[in-house]
Design a protein around this motif. Structure first.
Motif, PDB file in Angstrom:
ATOM      1  N   ASP A  93    -127.549 -17.002  11.830  1.00  0.00           N
ATOM      2  CA  ASP A  93    -127.682 -18.199  10.995  1.00  0.00           C
ATOM      3  C   ASP A  93    -126.536 -19.181  11.202  1.00  0.00           C
ATOM      4  O   ASP A  93    -126.720 -20.395  11.099  1.00  0.00           O
ATOM      5  CB  ASP A  93    -127.745 -17.784   9.526  1.00  0.00           C
ATOM      6  CG  ASP A  93    -128.929 -16.872   9.244  1.00  0.00           C
ATOM      7  OD1 ASP A  93    -130.015 -17.400   8.996  1.00  0.00           O
ATOM      8  OD2 ASP A  93    -128.763 -15.640   9.302  1.00  0.00           O
ATOM      9  N   ILE A  94    -125.333 -18.651  11.463  1.00  0.00           N
ATOM     10  CA  ILE A  94    -124.152 -19.489  11.663  1.00  0.00           C
ATOM     11  C   ILE A  94    -123.384 -18.924  12.853  1.00  0.00           C
ATOM     12  O   ILE A  94    -123.131 -17.714  12.921  1.00  0.00           O
ATOM     13  CB  ILE A  94    -123.228 -19.471  10.426  1.00  0.00           C
ATOM     14  CG1 ILE A  94    -123.997 -19.825   9.144  1.00  0.00           C
ATOM     15  CG2 ILE A  94    -122.044 -20.415  10.608  1.00  0.00           C
ATOM     16  CD1 ILE A  94    -123.247 -19.520   7.865  1.00  0.00           C
ATOM     17  N   VAL A  95    -123.016 -19.774  13.792  1.00  0.00           N
ATOM     18  CA  VAL A  95    -122.230 -19.345  14.953  1.00  0.00           C
ATOM     19  C   VAL A  95    -121.100 -20.338  15.151  1.00  0.00           C
ATOM     20  O   VAL A  95    -121.313 -21.551  15.103  1.00  0.00           O
ATOM     21  CB  VAL A  95    -123.094 -19.272  16.235  1.00  0.00           C
ATOM     22  CG1 VAL A  95    -122.246 -18.795  17.414  1.00  0.00           C
ATOM     23  CG2 VAL A  95    -124.289 -18.338  16.037  1.00  0.00           C
ATOM     24  N   GLY A  96    -119.888 -19.837  15.358  1.00  0.00           N
ATOM     25  CA  GLY A  96    -118.771 -20.745  15.558  1.00  0.00           C
ATOM     26  C   GLY A  96    -117.489 -20.029  15.888  1.00  0.00           C
ATOM     27  O   GLY A  96    -117.466 -18.810  16.104  1.00  0.00           O
ATOM     28  N   ALA A  97    -116.403 -20.794  15.910  1.00  0.00           N
ATOM     29  CA  ALA A  97    -115.071 -20.246  16.199  1.00  0.00           C
ATOM     30  C   ALA A  97    -114.099 -20.894  15.207  1.00  0.00           C
ATOM     31  O   ALA A  97    -114.160 -20.601  14.016  1.00  0.00           O
ATOM     32  CB  ALA A  97    -114.683 -20.527  17.650  1.00  0.00           C
ATOM     33  N   GLU A  98    -113.255 -21.803  15.695  1.00  0.00           N
ATOM     34  CA  GLU A  98    -112.305 -22.472  14.792  1.00  0.00           C
ATOM     35  C   GLU A  98    -113.014 -23.240  13.679  1.00  0.00           C
ATOM     36  O   GLU A  98    -112.531 -23.299  12.537  1.00  0.00           O
ATOM     37  CB  GLU A  98    -111.398 -23.414  15.579  1.00  0.00           C
ATOM     38  CG  GLU A  98    -110.303 -22.720  16.369  1.00  0.00           C
ATOM     39  CD  GLU A  98    -110.786 -22.152  17.690  1.00  0.00           C
ATOM     40  OE1 GLU A  98    -110.005 -21.459  18.361  1.00  0.00           O
ATOM     41  OE2 GLU A  98    -111.964 -22.406  18.042  1.00  0.00           O
ATOM     42  N   ASP A  99    -114.167 -23.815  14.020  1.00  0.00           N
ATOM     43  CA  ASP A  99    -114.917 -24.579  13.012  1.00  0.00           C
ATOM     44  C   ASP A  99    -115.426 -23.672  11.885  1.00  0.00           C
ATOM     45  O   ASP A  99    -115.377 -24.026  10.704  1.00  0.00           O
ATOM     46  CB  ASP A  99    -116.089 -25.320  13.659  1.00  0.00           C
ATOM     47  CG  ASP A  99    -117.007 -24.398  14.467  1.00  0.00           C
ATOM     48  OD1 ASP A  99    -116.545 -23.309  14.887  1.00  0.00           O
ATOM     49  OD2 ASP A  99    -118.187 -24.760  14.685  1.00  0.00           O
ATOM     50  N   LEU A 100    -115.862 -22.469  12.251  1.00  0.00           N
ATOM     51  CA  LEU A 100    -116.326 -21.508  11.254  1.00  0.00           C
ATOM     52  C   LEU A 100    -115.153 -20.995  10.424  1.00  0.00           C
ATOM     53  O   LEU A 100    -115.274 -20.808   9.203  1.00  0.00           O
ATOM     54  CB  LEU A 100    -117.054 -20.348  11.938  1.00  0.00           C
ATOM     55  CG  LEU A 100    -117.626 -19.241  11.048  1.00  0.00           C
ATOM     56  CD1 LEU A 100    -118.498 -19.809   9.939  1.00  0.00           C
ATOM     57  CD2 LEU A 100    -118.422 -18.246  11.894  1.00  0.00           C
ATOM     58  N   LEU A 101    -114.013 -20.811  11.080  1.00  0.00           N
ATOM     59  CA  LEU A 101    -112.791 -20.397  10.371  1.00  0.00           C
ATOM     60  C   LEU A 101    -112.450 -21.415   9.282  1.00  0.00           C
ATOM     61  O   LEU A 101    -112.188 -21.048   8.126  1.00  0.00           O
ATOM     62  CB  LEU A 101    -111.631 -20.282  11.359  1.00  0.00           C
ATOM     63  CG  LEU A 101    -110.240 -20.067  10.760  1.00  0.00           C
ATOM     64  CD1 LEU A 101    -110.020 -18.600  10.427  1.00  0.00           C
ATOM     65  CD2 LEU A 101    -109.147 -20.546  11.722  1.00  0.00           C
ATOM     66  N   GLU A 102    -112.464 -22.698   9.631  1.00  0.00           N
ATOM     67  CA  GLU A 102    -112.124 -23.751   8.675  1.00  0.00           C
ATOM     68  C   GLU A 102    -113.124 -23.810   7.521  1.00  0.00           C
ATOM     69  O   GLU A 102    -112.745 -24.035   6.362  1.00  0.00           O
ATOM     70  CB  GLU A 102    -112.060 -25.103   9.399  1.00  0.00           C
ATOM     71  CG  GLU A 102    -110.868 -25.220  10.345  1.00  0.00           C
ATOM     72  CD  GLU A 102    -110.901 -26.500  11.163  1.00  0.00           C
ATOM     73  OE1 GLU A 102    -111.779 -27.357  10.878  1.00  0.00           O
ATOM     74  OE2 GLU A 102    -110.059 -26.644  12.072  1.00  0.00           O
TER      75      GLU A 102
END
Length: 232
Positions: A93-102
């Motif tokens: 449903d959600i995939v990310g890196a730094e953006d997901l961290l924030e």
């Protein structure tokens, strides 16, 4: 003394004097008493003879329920590049890196399971104080830190349930919905008990499984005959 509503009083009357039921009888009783206006979850509680304050008595694991949980699981994946694409294709449903961290640091947690590739763990580690208390921290022991993100996403979506013993030596988990067939609920209950039994830690002494109870979200609980929880 607190007053109970008519529904609660009626449900408790049905359970009066009943204990140590077979899995099948317990399922029938729970379903009969589940009168809420939504599809209640059937929940299991296992009282274990362990003290999780000791590392060698910690009980933690994962089980894939044969008939699923009946719950829509939202999955977030920390990954980059090809692995991020793989996670999206698998239905994350959600995939990310730094953006997901924030996003998570900002207080927005819109997922029920968090998966990460090993190279992302230094980043994910910054979220320990947020994800840890919610039991959402990726962990290789339960398959949520992995390079096979597609498999992990599929497992999370397909009925996989994580369990971890609490301070009082109790494990809780959802094993389906009251709308499930009796036989499917019974099969899920036995699969959960078997997984926890297999996860018996080296430091456990004496009786490991002391008591197993099941209930619906809004209903009373009933204890199970331990012999009936074993798969034939």
């Amino acid at each position: 003394m607190a007053k109970h509503g008519k529904r609660t009083t009626a449900a408790r009357a049905q359970f009066e004097g009943k204990a140590n039921l077979t899995v099948e009888d317990a399922v029938k009783l729970i379903k009969t008493a589940a009168t809420a206006k939504f599809d209640e979850t059937v929940e299991i509680a296992m009282n274990l003879g362990v003290d999780p304050r000791h590392a060698d008595q910690m009980v933690r694991g994962v089980v894939t329920l044969p008939n699923g949980t009946g719950k829509t699981v939202r999955v977030a994946v920390f990954a980059r590049g090809a692995k991020a694409d793989e996670a999206k294709a698998a239905g994350a449903d959600i995939v990310g890196a730094e953006d997901l961290l924030e996003t998570i640091q900002g207080g927005k947690i819109e997922f029920d399971r968090c998966i990460a590739t090993p190279d992302m763990m230094p980043l994910v580690g910054r979220l320990g104080k947020i994800l840890g208390p919610r039991n959402l921290m990726p962990n290789p022991k339960v398959g949520t830190v992995t390079m096979d993100v597609a498999q992990a996403v599929g497992n999370a979506k397909g009925g996989e349930v994580q369990f971890k013993v609490e301070k009082a030596g109790v494990i809780h988990g959802g094993v389906g919905k009251v709308s499930f067939d009796d036989a499917k609920l019974a099969e899920n209950i036995r699969a959960f008990v078997e997984a926890v039994t297999r996860a018996k830690p080296a430091g456990a002494k004496g009786t490991y499984v002391k008591k197993v109870s099941v209930s619906s979200t809004m209903g009373p609980g009933v204890s199970l005959d331990l012999a009936s929880t074993a798969n034939a």
